[in-house]
Design a protein around this motif. Structure first.
Motif, PDB file in Angstrom:
ATOM      1  N   SER A 616       0.503  -0.703  -0.113  1.00 37.48           N
ATOM      2  CA  SER A 616       0.109  -0.058   0.180  1.00 37.48           C
ATOM      3  C   SER A 616       0.784   0.985  -0.174  1.00 37.48           C
ATOM      4  O   SER A 616       0.673   2.265  -1.006  1.00 37.48           O
ATOM      5  CB  SER A 616      -0.803  -0.302   1.410  1.00 37.48           C
ATOM      6  N   THR A 617       2.328   1.058   1.169  1.00 36.12           N
ATOM      7  CA  THR A 617       3.133   2.482   0.732  1.00 36.12           C
ATOM      8  C   THR A 617       3.250   2.126  -0.685  1.00 36.12           C
ATOM      9  O   THR A 617       3.680   3.936  -1.221  1.00 36.12           O
ATOM     10  CB  THR A 617       3.915   1.754   1.875  1.00 36.12           C
ATOM     11  N   HIS A 620       1.116   4.307  -3.066  1.00 35.67           N
ATOM     12  CA  HIS A 620       0.953   5.447  -2.917  1.00 35.67           C
ATOM     13  C   HIS A 620       2.539   6.519  -3.392  1.00 35.67           C
ATOM     14  O   HIS A 620       2.088   8.155  -3.770  1.00 35.67           O
ATOM     15  CB  HIS A 620       0.973   5.825  -1.364  1.00 35.67           C
ATOM     16  N   GLN A 623       2.394   7.268  -7.076  1.00 39.18           N
ATOM     17  CA  GLN A 623       1.868   8.273  -7.424  1.00 39.18           C
ATOM     18  C   GLN A 623       2.683   9.644  -7.514  1.00 39.18           C
ATOM     19  O   GLN A 623       2.495  10.190  -8.575  1.00 39.18           O
ATOM     20  CB  GLN A 623       0.940   8.804  -6.552  1.00 39.18           C
TER      21      GLN A 623
END
Length: 674
Positions: A616-617, A620, A623
């Motif tokens: 998930s990191t 992020h 992006q």
């Protein structure tokens, strides 16, 4: 270490402290009696108590400073058998330590040329002693500015090449910057502490001669019961009127006060945070700072760690000493009064936290008192302000009374107070005569003029400090936290507009206060005029003292300017050279690391390769990569740059994808800004 062993200095400390504090209490009691006996009998007892109580507290700390100077003059004239480092002039010892001593340089978003010039000068000074092989250097960065971090790395690499010191000067930047400087030092201890029996902690503006460093290590080798040796600190290097005044005071009166502190501290010395040698094992075992309560205005991490660490070492049975006459230990003062007050705001919060530490089990009575002294250095101003307001209230409510009649007893009290305030200044003059250093202060006339001007400036700035310190204490007790940022270390004048914005409230308060007294009680106004003058003149005073002066001026001239130590001259030369070094270019080094394969490879050696970053990191952060590829290096914040620079995998991916951009876009968005 056997805590039951009573070294020879212990008995001397007992009778010295008995004499020292008996004299202080006796003088305070005498002054308080004189004041109380001469207050008007018509004044109600309640008001009399409000006059006498704060006066007694203030007079106690005033007398403490005076007695420190008196005993310091005694030590300098008569000498002292209880000393931790041989007297000046003794031959430089040859070290035979089994382990190298670590020299730590904790930094946080500092001017890199300035900091590295100091480190280079220390390195060269040690090299000249022939005992460099007994030392290693550690640059411990807490910088959270991406550009600063990259410049630190680049300049460190260049410095190592320049000195041929790749194996002797180490650099590390912490990712998790907890507990500020104290946490940085303890992080070093966990990683490398077992490699070094001793560590010398510096500050970003520290300079220490190789001779002083060698003598400190030798003293630790000869005294296995000692856990800490603090050096005296002499301020140097700035040219504003304020800074030069501080440098003058420090150099003329400092030796006497350092000797006086040694007289009654002996092996229970305080620690001032830098320019100090510590026994690494003792520090690691006993100086883990407790976290204060999670509730209350003084809660959280201990900010002023040094006083507490000395108390903890002492509690564990280790001796802590002040090498009162060791030369070759320097730092820089704040360049202006405004910068000094900003620093004091941070120190005030840290010192007030010591109120919760004083009551810790096992802390010696002397260290409890020293912690209290740190608190009173700020709370004392609030007490002084309260006392002046009480006198003002009495002057308004009882204008017919003469609060301080001009009789024999009060003349004696006034004379005693003036003696305690100013007579110690003659001690510095006596020492200058004894040491035949008056010519290094510019001669008799220049030295006299400097003493008079400094006395006037200190009288005018004292009320300003009183107001600010009182404000700081009130703000902290109301829960307002200090911003613990980078200290201003280089000179910069203050404009009239900025001075009016900063000190206008003090000028207005002083004007109103003085106007009320003039209209209601002119005699009280006369007694209060020295304080009111400082308040009313605070704006021009701030502007005047921030102005730069010629280092060739005889006003506030010091021996460090007239005959500078070799390390001070080396620093100035190194600073000029490093300011012009390509590694400290103002270019955006984030772009350079992303684009330049050599810069990327160098940076990759400083960061750990982590494979356990959560998916998930990673999504992020991806992006941010898309933003960078689409809009260029200005598309993300400093904090986001830091995270990418700490992620080896993400940084390599960015490097690859930037080079795969169309040539026109690559040149316009990246190469044009390199």
């Amino acid at each position: 270490m056997d805590k039951l062993t009573q070294p020879a200095w212990r008995s001397a400390a007992t009778w010295r402290r008995s004499f020292f504090f008996t004299a202080i209490v006796s003088l305070t009691a005498l002054a308080s009696y004189w004041l109380g006996a001469n207050l008007p009998t018509e004044l109600p007892w309640f008001w009399q108590a409000l006059v006498i109580a704060p006066f007694s507290m203030l007079f106690f700390w005033l007398t403490l400073g005076f007695m420190t100077a008196v005993t310091g003059l005694w030590v300098m004239i008569r000498g002292d058998p209880y000393r931790i480092i041989p007297a000046p002039g003794a031959p430089l010892p040859s070290l035979n330590a089994k382990q190298t001593t670590a020299i730590l340089l904790p930094i946080y978003n500092e001017e890199i040329a300035y900091v590295y010039a100091g480190l280079k000068s220390i390195y060269q000074s040690l090299e000249q002693t022939g005992q460099l092989n007994y030392f290693e250097f550690y640059i411990l960065s807490d910088s959270d500015d991406a550009s600063n971090w990259l410049r630190e790395e680049s300049a460190w690499s260049a410095l190592c090449r320049d000195l041929g010191a790749t194996e002797r000067i180490h650099y590390r930047r912490r990712k998790h910057r907890t507990k500020k400087k104290s946490g940085n030092v303890m992080d070093f201890c966990r990683r490398w502490g077992k490699r070094h029996e001793y560590m010398i902690v510096l500050d970003a503006d520290s300079l220490m001669t190789g001779e002083a460093l060698v003598r400190m290590v030798d003293a630790m080798e000869r005294n296995p019961q000692v856990g800490l040796i603090q050096t005296p600190l002499y301020t140097i290097g700035l040219d504003t009127l304020y800074a030069r005044g501080q440098q003058f005071v420090n150099r003329l009166y400092g030796p006497v006060f350092f000797a006086g502190l040694h007289y009654w501290w002996l092996g229970d010395s305080q620690y001032w945070g830098h320019n100090v040698i510590l026994r690494t094992r003792a520090f690691m075992e006993h100086c883990h700072l407790p976290k204060l309560s999670d509730r209350g205005v003084l809660s959280g991490e201990i900010l002023s760690h040094d006083f507490v660490e000395a108390a903890l070492l002492n509690r564990a049975g280790w001796e802590t000493w002040l090498a009162h006459d060791l030369e070759g230990s320097f730092e820089r003062p704040p360049p202006t009064l405004t910068d000094a007050l900003k620093r004091d705001r941070r120190w005030c919060q840290g010192n007030l936290q010591h109120w919760l530490v004083i009551w810790s089990q096992g802390i010696s009575h002397l260290h409890r008192f020293l912690l209290l002294g740190g608190i009173m250095s700020y709370v004392g101003s609030l007490i002084w302000l309260a006392w002046l307001l009480i006198l003002t209230a009495i002057a308004l409510l009882y204008p017919e009374l003469t609060l301080i009649p001009l009789n024999q007893d009060n003349s004696a009290l006034l004379g005693l107070t003036i003696t305690l305030l100013f007579f110690y200044k003659t001690f510095g003059l006596i020492q200058a005569l004894r040491k035949r250093t008056i010519r290094l202060f510019g001669g008799v006339f220049a030295l006299t003029r400097s003493v008079v001007v400094e006395t006037l400036l200190s009288m005018l700035t004292a009320p300003v400090r009183m107001m600010y310190y009182s404000k700081f204490v009130v703000q902290i007790l109301r829960g307002k936290r200090a911003n613990w940022g980078t200290q201003q270390r280089t000179a910069g004048s203050l404009s009239w507009q900025d001075a009016a914005r900063e000190y206008g409230w003090i000028t207005a308060l002083g004007t109103v206060w003085g106007g009320i007294l003039v209209m209601t009680n002119p005699m009280a106004f006369l007694w209060m005029s020295p304080v009111l003058a400082g308040l009313v003149l605070s704006i021009p005073l701030a502007v005047l003292t921030s102005a730069q002066t010629s280092l060739q001026s005889s006003l506030f001239r010091t021996p460090d300017e007239a005959a500078p130590d070799a390390i001070l001259q080396a620093f100035e030369q190194n600073y000029v050279k490093l300011q012009q070094h390509p590694s400290l270019s103002t270019r955006d080094l984030f772009i350079r690391v992303v684009v330049d394969p050599l810069a990327l490879r160098q940076h990759m050696t400083y960061i750990p390769h982590r494979s356990n970053v959560p998916e998930s990191t990673r999504k992020h952060r991806k992006q941010w990569l898309e933003l960078l590829l689409k809009r260029g290096p200005s598309a993300i914040s400093n904090q986001e740059r830091l995270i990418i620079l700490e992620d080896a995998g993400m940084l390599c991916q960015l490097h690859t994808e930037v080079w795969q951009l169309p040539e026109e876009k690559f040149n316009r968005m990246w190469m044009a800004k390199l």
